[in-house]
Motif scaffolding. Structure first.
Motif, PDB file in Angstrom:
ATOM      1  N   PRO A   1     -13.911   8.967  -1.453  1.00  0.00           N
ATOM      2  CA  PRO A   1     -12.823   9.482  -0.616  1.00  0.00           C
ATOM      3  C   PRO A   1     -12.014  10.541  -1.369  1.00  0.00           C
ATOM      4  O   PRO A   1     -11.906  10.470  -2.592  1.00  0.00           O
ATOM      5  CB  PRO A   1     -11.941   8.256  -0.351  1.00  0.00           C
TER       6      PRO A   1
ATOM      7  N   THR B   1      -5.639  16.415  -6.008  1.00  0.00           N
ATOM      8  CA  THR B   1      -4.720  16.740  -7.119  1.00  0.00           C
ATOM      9  C   THR B   1      -4.688  15.625  -8.168  1.00  0.00           C
ATOM     10  O   THR B   1      -3.902  15.690  -9.116  1.00  0.00           O
ATOM     11  CB  THR B   1      -3.273  16.956  -6.628  1.00  0.00           C
TER      12      THR B   1
ATOM     13  N   GLY C   1     -10.785  10.680 -10.106  1.00  0.00           N
ATOM     14  CA  GLY C   1     -11.199   9.659  -9.147  1.00  0.00           C
ATOM     15  C   GLY C   1     -11.723  10.204  -7.828  1.00  0.00           C
ATOM     16  O   GLY C   1     -12.461   9.527  -7.117  1.00  0.00           O
ATOM     17  N   GLY C   2     -11.355  11.435  -7.496  1.00  0.00           N
ATOM     18  CA  GLY C   2     -11.654  11.957  -6.160  1.00  0.00           C
ATOM     19  C   GLY C   2     -12.902  12.814  -6.074  1.00  0.00           C
ATOM     20  O   GLY C   2     -13.163  13.404  -5.021  1.00  0.00           O
TER      21      GLY C   2
ATOM     22  N   LEU D   1     -10.130  13.525   3.833  1.00  0.00           N
ATOM     23  CA  LEU D   1      -9.219  13.164   4.925  1.00  0.00           C
ATOM     24  C   LEU D   1      -8.439  14.389   5.403  1.00  0.00           C
ATOM     25  O   LEU D   1      -7.449  14.252   6.120  1.00  0.00           O
ATOM     26  CB  LEU D   1      -8.236  12.080   4.436  1.00  0.00           C
TER      27      LEU D   1
ATOM     28  N   PHE E   1       7.154  14.850  -6.838  1.00  0.00           N
ATOM     29  CA  PHE E   1       6.530  15.416  -8.034  1.00  0.00           C
ATOM     30  C   PHE E   1       5.884  16.753  -7.698  1.00  0.00           C
ATOM     31  O   PHE E   1       5.791  17.129  -6.526  1.00  0.00           O
ATOM     32  CB  PHE E   1       5.540  14.448  -8.705  1.00  0.00           C
TER      33      PHE E   1
ATOM     34  N   THR F   1      -3.404   6.003  -5.370  1.00  0.00           N
ATOM     35  CA  THR F   1      -3.097   6.040  -6.805  1.00  0.00           C
ATOM     36  C   THR F   1      -1.772   5.347  -7.104  1.00  0.00           C
ATOM     37  O   THR F   1      -1.343   5.312  -8.253  1.00  0.00           O
ATOM     38  CB  THR F   1      -2.991   7.504  -7.305  1.00  0.00           C
TER      39      THR F   1
ATOM     40  N   GLY G   1       3.796   7.899  -8.615  1.00  0.00           N
ATOM     41  CA  GLY G   1       5.167   7.645  -9.063  1.00  0.00           C
ATOM     42  C   GLY G   1       6.046   8.878  -8.916  1.00  0.00           C
ATOM     43  O   GLY G   1       6.509   9.197  -7.847  1.00  0.00           O
ATOM     44  N   GLY G   2       6.266   9.613 -10.013  1.00  0.00           N
ATOM     45  CA  GLY G   2       7.109  10.801  -9.965  1.00  0.00           C
ATOM     46  C   GLY G   2       8.517  10.514 -10.446  1.00  0.00           C
ATOM     47  O   GLY G   2       8.788   9.485 -11.071  1.00  0.00           O
TER      48      GLY G   2
ATOM     49  N   GLY H   1      -9.575   4.139  -3.756  1.00  0.00           N
ATOM     50  CA  GLY H   1     -10.708   4.304  -2.855  1.00  0.00           C
ATOM     51  C   GLY H   1     -11.887   3.389  -3.136  1.00  0.00           C
ATOM     52  O   GLY H   1     -12.969   3.575  -2.584  1.00  0.00           O
TER      53      GLY H   1
ATOM     54  N   ILE I   1      -8.110   4.378   3.284  1.00  0.00           N
ATOM     55  CA  ILE I   1      -6.819   4.309   3.980  1.00  0.00           C
ATOM     56  C   ILE I   1      -6.794   5.455   4.989  1.00  0.00           C
ATOM     57  O   ILE I   1      -7.029   6.620   4.620  1.00  0.00           O
ATOM     58  CB  ILE I   1      -5.648   4.426   2.979  1.00  0.00           C
TER      59      ILE I   1
HETATM   60  C1  LIG Z   1       1.063  19.458 -10.890  1.00  0.00           C
HETATM   61  C2  LIG Z   1       0.804  17.977 -10.723  1.00  0.00           C
HETATM   62  C3  LIG Z   1       1.832  17.076 -10.957  1.00  0.00           C
HETATM   63  C4  LIG Z   1       1.613  15.705 -10.765  1.00  0.00           C
HETATM   64  N1  LIG Z   1       2.648  14.847 -10.992  1.00  0.00           N
HETATM   65  C5  LIG Z   1       2.467  13.527 -10.750  1.00  0.00           C
HETATM   66  C6  LIG Z   1       3.545  12.611 -10.944  1.00  0.00           C
HETATM   67  O1  LIG Z   1       4.642  12.965 -11.375  1.00  0.00           O
HETATM   68  N2  LIG Z   1       3.321  11.309 -10.637  1.00  0.00           N
HETATM   69  C7  LIG Z   1       2.108  10.875 -10.169  1.00  0.00           C
HETATM   70  O2  LIG Z   1       1.973   9.680  -9.891  1.00  0.00           O
HETATM   71  N3  LIG Z   1       1.070  11.711 -10.022  1.00  0.00           N
HETATM   72  C8  LIG Z   1       1.215  13.023 -10.290  1.00  0.00           C
HETATM   73  N4  LIG Z   1       0.159  13.877 -10.141  1.00  0.00           N
HETATM   74  C9  LIG Z   1      -1.172  13.348  -9.780  1.00  0.00           C
HETATM   75  C10 LIG Z   1      -1.539  13.413  -8.276  1.00  0.00           C
HETATM   76  O3  LIG Z   1      -0.842  14.410  -7.611  1.00  0.00           O
HETATM   77  C11 LIG Z   1      -1.300  12.077  -7.594  1.00  0.00           C
HETATM   78  O4  LIG Z   1      -2.168  11.131  -8.153  1.00  0.00           O
HETATM   79  C12 LIG Z   1      -1.501  12.089  -6.090  1.00  0.00           C
HETATM   80  O5  LIG Z   1      -1.053  10.858  -5.559  1.00  0.00           O
HETATM   81  C13 LIG Z   1      -2.955  12.283  -5.653  1.00  0.00           C
HETATM   82  O6  LIG Z   1      -2.994  12.546  -4.257  1.00  0.00           O
HETATM   83  P1  LIG Z   1      -4.225  13.340  -3.629  1.00  0.00           P
HETATM   84  O7  LIG Z   1      -4.070  13.336  -2.153  1.00  0.00           O
HETATM   85  O8  LIG Z   1      -4.375  14.661  -4.257  1.00  0.00           O
HETATM   86  O9  LIG Z   1      -5.426  12.381  -4.028  1.00  0.00           O
HETATM   87  P2  LIG Z   1      -6.885  12.752  -4.566  1.00  0.00           P
HETATM   88  O10 LIG Z   1      -6.785  13.467  -5.859  1.00  0.00           O
HETATM   89  O11 LIG Z   1      -7.661  13.411  -3.513  1.00  0.00           O
HETATM   90  O12 LIG Z   1      -7.470  11.285  -4.813  1.00  0.00           O
HETATM   91  C14 LIG Z   1      -6.913  10.430  -5.771  1.00  0.00           C
HETATM   92  C15 LIG Z   1      -7.649   9.078  -5.715  1.00  0.00           C
HETATM   93  O13 LIG Z   1      -7.376   8.422  -4.470  1.00  0.00           O
HETATM   94  C16 LIG Z   1      -8.581   8.234  -3.702  1.00  0.00           C
HETATM   95  N5  LIG Z   1      -8.218   8.544  -2.315  1.00  0.00           N
HETATM   96  C17 LIG Z   1      -7.645   9.685  -1.838  1.00  0.00           C
HETATM   97  N6  LIG Z   1      -7.369   9.550  -0.529  1.00  0.00           N
HETATM   98  C18 LIG Z   1      -7.796   8.312  -0.171  1.00  0.00           C
HETATM   99  C19 LIG Z   1      -7.779   7.567   1.051  1.00  0.00           C
HETATM  100  N7  LIG Z   1      -7.278   8.089   2.173  1.00  0.00           N
HETATM  101  N8  LIG Z   1      -8.293   6.306   1.060  1.00  0.00           N
HETATM  102  C20 LIG Z   1      -8.809   5.756  -0.069  1.00  0.00           C
HETATM  103  N9  LIG Z   1      -8.845   6.420  -1.248  1.00  0.00           N
HETATM  104  C21 LIG Z   1      -8.340   7.670  -1.294  1.00  0.00           C
HETATM  105  C22 LIG Z   1      -9.598   9.183  -4.324  1.00  0.00           C
HETATM  106  O14 LIG Z   1     -10.915   8.695  -4.168  1.00  0.00           O
HETATM  107  C23 LIG Z   1      -9.157   9.199  -5.780  1.00  0.00           C
HETATM  108  O15 LIG Z   1      -9.678   8.067  -6.435  1.00  0.00           O
HETATM  109  C24 LIG Z   1       0.338  15.250 -10.353  1.00  0.00           C
HETATM  110  C25 LIG Z   1      -0.699  16.157 -10.137  1.00  0.00           C
HETATM  111  C26 LIG Z   1      -0.484  17.502 -10.330  1.00  0.00           C
HETATM  112  C27 LIG Z   1      -1.622  18.450 -10.065  1.00  0.00           C
END
Ligand SMILES: Cc1cc2nc3c(=O)[nH]c(=O)nc-3n(C[C@H](O)[C@H](O)[C@H](O)COP(=O)(O)OP(=O)(O)OC[C@H]3O[C@@H](n4cnc5c(N)ncnc54)[C@H](O)[C@@H]3O)c2cc1C
Length: 476
Positions: free
Chosen positions: A68, A73, A78-79, A92, A134, A148, A151-152, A202, A207
């Motif tokens: 998923p 980001t 993991g993604g 999604l 964040f 994930t 936090g932030g 995932g 979700i």
């Molecule tokens: C500039 C920057 C700053 C950041 N700062 C923070 C911070 O302060 N705190 C923090 O916690 N993180 C931070 N992150 C990390 C990241 O943004 C977070 O982990 C965020 O929650 C990931 O969301 P995403 O939609 O991009 O998930 P993805 O990167 O697409 O996926 C993350 C994981 O979740 C799974 N997943 C995604 N969507 C689903 C779904 N619908 N159902 C089941 N599994 C799913 C994926 O398989 C993967 O394992 C930062 C990243 C960047 C690039």
């Protein structure tokens, strides 16, 4: 098999739901850090929960695995798909709908692909806030945030994503749908599937939607950048501000001098103090009480006057050495741009190792002093930025100008730092998760019974091992 499977998917989901051209798939198959790239039979983009369920039923029948992805980001790899077994990348990104905002109950029900900032803008129009903050909020999704347990910088006041979620809708590995979007605050009816899916990255299902808590928009904020005497003073400063304000501190972010110089250099921005302080700290308090926004006799909003009074006391006690208080939205934005620019500045370093660790609050000052000095003595540059109020440090080991990364004892120093974290009762992954980047540490730092329980849960919910294979929980 592959051709039939993809044809079945295409006819079930309709045109536009499948990408197979390598040029179209490329951006989904490499992660934000650029460190991880995978391969997939197709990128599948369902537009509804039923379409996700149908996709998972077809995958189960064909034995095809699923990775998923939300906004891609994530910082733990993991993604993106891992390994060479047949799998699809399930994005999604077409499920962005905000199904309902209930201003009275202060909840929002949103689809998993909704971008965090999109939700924040929609609820702001109702005078409400979804307080997850964040730097990636313009691209990351609610599904990724939940998966994930992101936090932030506002966790100190509002908790992490788990604390902000009242219920989820999810598609399980066999294509069945579990839904709990009623927004109940109390529901003790057996195991909480919401809590299992949150933070599962995932590996237990997809979700597809969530019911989230909203909060009133603060009417006044006070943002300041402080030079603290040292890290040991920080808890005292935090507690004095919390006590005086009735718990209004929203952010308490450690930004020491080397990190501040890295950020300002990378983004070409000005620092808030001419001389970056060794123990810099970005602080924000926020209140929803109209009286806190009202001006005092000098015309200063009462919350700001209170913060200044507390800071004066902290300076008299020599816990704070200097302070810059933002007096306009533009100044506040400038401070936050520096903080939120940290991740990009660090990831632009060519050769570096990044930690996302958490520690019991009392252990932080000793840990920072000891590991910073130890790493520098070995020739590393150390860049740290931290959600200090939560004991969550993002430390980066990098090379100095004169140093050759290949000659630095990276592996031994990383191991020594992580061993120290474990000895102090901390965690090697505070908020970014395990993904594929931290799997090895699960073996080293998590006890066998804990891993066995996780494997049993995964096996029960996904007996064929189709959901995000290879991630989060290491094989035996
Ligand atoms: C500039 C920057 C700053 C950041 N700062 C923070 C911070 O302060 N705190 C923090 O916690 N993180 C931070 N992150 C990390 C990241 O943004 C977070 O982990 C965020 O929650 C990931 O969301 P995403 O939609 O991009 O998930 P993805 O990167 O697409 O996926 C993350 C994981 O979740 C799974 N997943 C995604 N969507 C689903 C779904 N619908 N159902 C089941 N599994 C799913 C994926 O398989 C993967 O394992 C930062 C990243 C960047 C690039």
């Amino acid at each position: 098999m592959t051709v039939t499977f993809l044809d079945d998917l295409r006819s079930a989901l309709g045109p536009g739901a499948l990408l197979t051209d390598p040029a179209d798939c490329a951006r989904y198959l490499t992660d934000w850090t650029g460190a991880y790239t995978g391969t997939a039979l197709a990128v599948v983009r369902p537009a509804s929960t039923e379409a996700v369920a149908e996709t998972l039923r077809l995958c189960a029948a064909a034995g095809v695995a699923i990775t998923p992805q939300g906004g891609n980001t994530g910082l733990a790899g993991g993604g993106v798909p891992l390994g060479d077994r047949p799998q699809i990348l399930l994005s999604l990104d077409r499920m962005k709908r905000i199904r309902q905002i209930d201003p009275a109950a202060r909840t929002a029900t949103v689809e998993a692909g909704c971008v965090l900032q999109q939700l924040q803008e929609a609820v702001a129009a109702e005078g409400l806030v979804f307080p997850l903050m964040f730097g990636a909020r313009g691209s990351c999704t609610i599904g990724g945030n939940l998966s994930t347990n992101a936090g932030g910088s506002n966790v100190l006041r509002y908790g992490n994503t788990r604390a902000l979620c009242l219920g989820i809708e999810a598609v399980m590995a066999d294509g069945s749908v579990v839904s709990d979007l009623s927004g109940l605050r109390k529901d003790n009816t057996g195991y909480d599937l919401r809590d299992l899916m949150i933070g599962a990255e995932g590996t237990l299902g997809i979700i597809t939607a969530a019911c989230l808590r909203l909060y009133p928009v603060p009417v006044v904020r006070t943002t300041a950048f402080l030079a603290l005497r040292d890290v040991a003073s920080a808890l005292n400063v935090l507690n004095r501000l919390q006590d005086a304000s009735g718990g209004l501190v929203e952010a308490f972010e450690y930004m020491p001098a080397p990190m501040m110089r890295l950020i300002t250099g990378y983004h070409g921005k000005r620092a808030p103090m001419t001389q970056a302080p060794e123990t810099g700290l970005l602080l924000e308090l926020a209140s929803t009480r109209a009286d806190d926004a009202a001006p005092d006799a000098d015309g200063t909003p009462k919350l700001q006057a209170l913060v200044i009074e507390v800071l004066d006391g902290l300076m008299e006690d020599a816990l704070v050495e200097d302070a810059v208080v933002a007096t306009s939205e533009a100044q506040r934005d400038a401070l936050w741009e520096l903080r939120e620019g940290a991740a990009e500045a660090v990831f632009a370093l060519k050769e570096a190792y990044m930690f996302d660790i958490s520690l019991p609050l009392a252990a932080v000052p000793g840990f920072v002093a000891e590991t910073d000095a130890g790493s520098r003595a070995l020739g590393f540059e150390v860049y740290t930025v931290a959600h200090l109020g939560d004991g969550n440090l993002h430390c980066t080991l990098a090379t100095g100008e004169e140093q050759d990364w290949a000659k630095l004892p990276v592996e031994t120093q990383v191991a020594s730092i992580l061993d120290r974290v474990a000895a102090l009762g901390g965690s090697f992954s505070a908020e970014h998760g395990i993904g594929q980047s931290k799997l090895a540490y699960m073996h080293r730092y998590r006890a066998a019974p804990r891993l066995a329980a996780m494997r049993a849960i995964r096996q029960a919910l996904d007996p064929a091992g189709l959901m995000n294979p290879g991630k989060t929980i290491p094989d035996l």
